[in-house]
Design an enzyme around this catalytic site. Structure first.
Site, PDB file in Angstrom:
ATOM      1  N   GLY A  31       4.041  -1.345  -5.386  1.00 16.78           N
ATOM      2  CA  GLY A  31       4.841  -0.042  -4.962  1.00 16.78           C
ATOM      3  C   GLY A  31       3.792   1.030  -5.301  1.00 16.78           C
ATOM      4  O   GLY A  31       2.480   0.924  -5.353  1.00 16.78           O
ATOM      5  N   HIS A  34      -0.044   3.491  -0.886  1.00 12.57           N
ATOM      6  CA  HIS A  34      -0.984   4.526  -0.119  1.00 12.57           C
ATOM      7  C   HIS A  34      -1.742   3.992   1.154  1.00 12.57           C
ATOM      8  O   HIS A  34      -1.160   2.737   1.551  1.00 12.57           O
ATOM      9  CB  HIS A  34      -2.405   4.692  -1.208  1.00 12.57           C
ATOM     10  CG  HIS A  34      -2.823   3.134  -1.758  1.00 12.57           C
ATOM     11  ND1 HIS A  34      -3.736   2.620  -0.996  1.00 12.57           N
ATOM     12  CD2 HIS A  34      -2.852   3.116  -3.037  1.00 12.57           C
ATOM     13  CE1 HIS A  34      -3.919   1.648  -1.818  1.00 12.57           C
ATOM     14  NE2 HIS A  34      -3.378   1.631  -3.136  1.00 12.57           N
ATOM     15  N   HIS A  37      -2.252  -0.027   1.271  1.00 11.12           N
ATOM     16  CA  HIS A  37      -1.209  -0.688   1.641  1.00 11.12           C
ATOM     17  C   HIS A  37      -0.839  -0.646   3.120  1.00 11.12           C
ATOM     18  O   HIS A  37      -0.407  -1.600   3.573  1.00 11.12           O
ATOM     19  CB  HIS A  37      -0.036  -0.202   0.659  1.00 11.12           C
ATOM     20  CG  HIS A  37      -0.276  -0.624  -0.688  1.00 11.12           C
ATOM     21  ND1 HIS A  37      -0.476   0.549  -1.521  1.00 11.12           N
ATOM     22  CD2 HIS A  37      -0.320  -1.593  -1.687  1.00 11.12           C
ATOM     23  CE1 HIS A  37      -0.509   0.323  -2.834  1.00 11.12           C
ATOM     24  NE2 HIS A  37      -0.526  -0.786  -2.874  1.00 11.12           N
ATOM     25  N   LYS A 149     -10.167  -5.537  -2.075  1.00  7.34           N
ATOM     26  CA  LYS A 149     -10.619  -4.711  -3.228  1.00  7.34           C
ATOM     27  C   LYS A 149     -10.204  -5.691  -4.642  1.00  7.34           C
ATOM     28  O   LYS A 149     -11.241  -5.704  -5.475  1.00  7.34           O
ATOM     29  CB  LYS A 149      -9.745  -3.589  -3.434  1.00  7.34           C
ATOM     30  CG  LYS A 149      -9.976  -2.674  -4.644  1.00  7.34           C
ATOM     31  CD  LYS A 149      -9.455  -1.223  -4.718  1.00  7.34           C
ATOM     32  CE  LYS A 149      -8.120  -1.490  -5.082  1.00  7.34           C
ATOM     33  NZ  LYS A 149      -7.982  -1.861  -6.440  1.00  7.34           N
ATOM     34  N   SER A 185      -6.211   3.233  -4.839  1.00  7.53           N
ATOM     35  CA  SER A 185      -5.736   2.350  -5.762  1.00  7.53           C
ATOM     36  C   SER A 185      -4.547   3.149  -6.394  1.00  7.53           C
ATOM     37  O   SER A 185      -4.793   4.458  -6.386  1.00  7.53           O
ATOM     38  CB  SER A 185      -6.827   2.082  -6.856  1.00  7.53           C
ATOM     39  OG  SER A 185      -5.906   1.489  -8.196  1.00  7.53           O
TER      40      SER A 185
END
Length: 281
Positions: A31, A34, A37, A149, A185
């Site tokens: 969740g 950003h 995602h 990442k 992140s």
């Protein structure tokens, strides 16, 4: 968009997709979404006919002194973003739904779980491997997309998926970065303005290291250069800087002869950031 909060609901939903002959692509998240995602979602849309996203802040991958209680959450915002992105179903379980009372089974990659980030965060990858295995069993996707990442996490997931003969194809998606290079992140919002400005040292170090990798430099010298460059930033608290074989994460020495991955873990204040870059000689 189907919003499912129980295992029974998400299984019914994905069974309907499969009954219609449609493939399912999964994007697991914790969740506070950003653009990184959303890049996973876009890739998933190209890999499967239906996209399922999960939102679950997994307690078993947090250590005793880590930031589970302060991990950012915004369900309404997340759901609006997923709706706009064309996601077909979202699974938002409570902790007890995933870990019912009496649960005692774990999944662990015995070697990969103990190096690098696994050494800094004991038990972290056991929690990751266990929850992702459970999500694969619950949703039974054809393909699952994960960000590069979290490079070691991606390697761990590929390893246990192969070892356990799980019929899910794993797709790695390149890191999405802010305009100044900082890897996106969910933890970035917890950085102070000063730490946020200082954190760009990570991407700058990786960019310069990629150029140095082509000069015949040895792995040990390149590792030392990266560490020294990051430590030149007073606000950076270097936790780990390593160079490993890009495929196996095995230690390497001598001049670089094959693709290698530089893996960083650096604290800015109380916030641990990670970043990576695959470099070629």
């Amino acid at each position: 968009m189907h919003i499912c909060r129980t295992i029974a609901d998400i299984r019914t939903t994905t069974a309907g997709f499969r009954a219609a002959g449609e493939s399912v692509a999964l994007v697991p998240t914790m969740g506070y979404l950003h653009a990184g995602h959303m890049a996973l979602v876009e890739r998933a849309k190209s890999e499967g006919q239906r996209v399922v996203t999960t939102i679950f802040v997994n307690p078993t991958q947090f250590g005793a002194n880590e930031d589970l209680s302060t991990y950012p959450r915004d369900e309404a915002r997340d759901l609006a973003m997923l709706q706009a992105a064309g996601v077909n179903a979202v699974f938002l379980p409570e902790v007890a739904e995933i870990y019912p009372e009496g649960a005692q089974t774990i999944v662990e990659t015995t070697d990969l779980a103990k190096i690098l980030i696994g050494k800094l965060r004991p038990g972290h990858f056991r929690g990751v491997a266990t929850v992702v295995t459970k999500l694969f069993n619950i949703i039974q996707p054809d393909v699952a997309c994960f960000g590069e990442k979290d490079y070691q996490q991606l390697c761990v997931i590929r390893q246990f998926t192969r070892d356990l003969n799980i019929p899910v194809r794993i797709v790695g998606v390149p890191t999405v970065r802010e305009a100044d290079g900082l890897a996106m992140s969910s933890r970035n919002v917890r950085l102070t303005p000063q730490d946020r400005a200082a954190a760009v040292i990570l991407s700058r170090a990786l960019t310069q290291a990629a150029d140095l990798a082509k000069t015949g430099i040895t792995a040990s010298r390149l590792r030392a250069w990266v560490a020294a460059h990051i430590q030149s930033e007073p606000r950076a608290d270097l936790q780990s800087a390593d160079i490993r074989d890009a495929q196996t994460l095995r230690s390497i020495s001598g001049p670089l002869k094959a693709p290698a991955v530089i893996l960083l873990a650096v604290k800015f204040g109380a916030v641990l950031l990670i970043d990576q870059r695959v470099v070629t000689p």
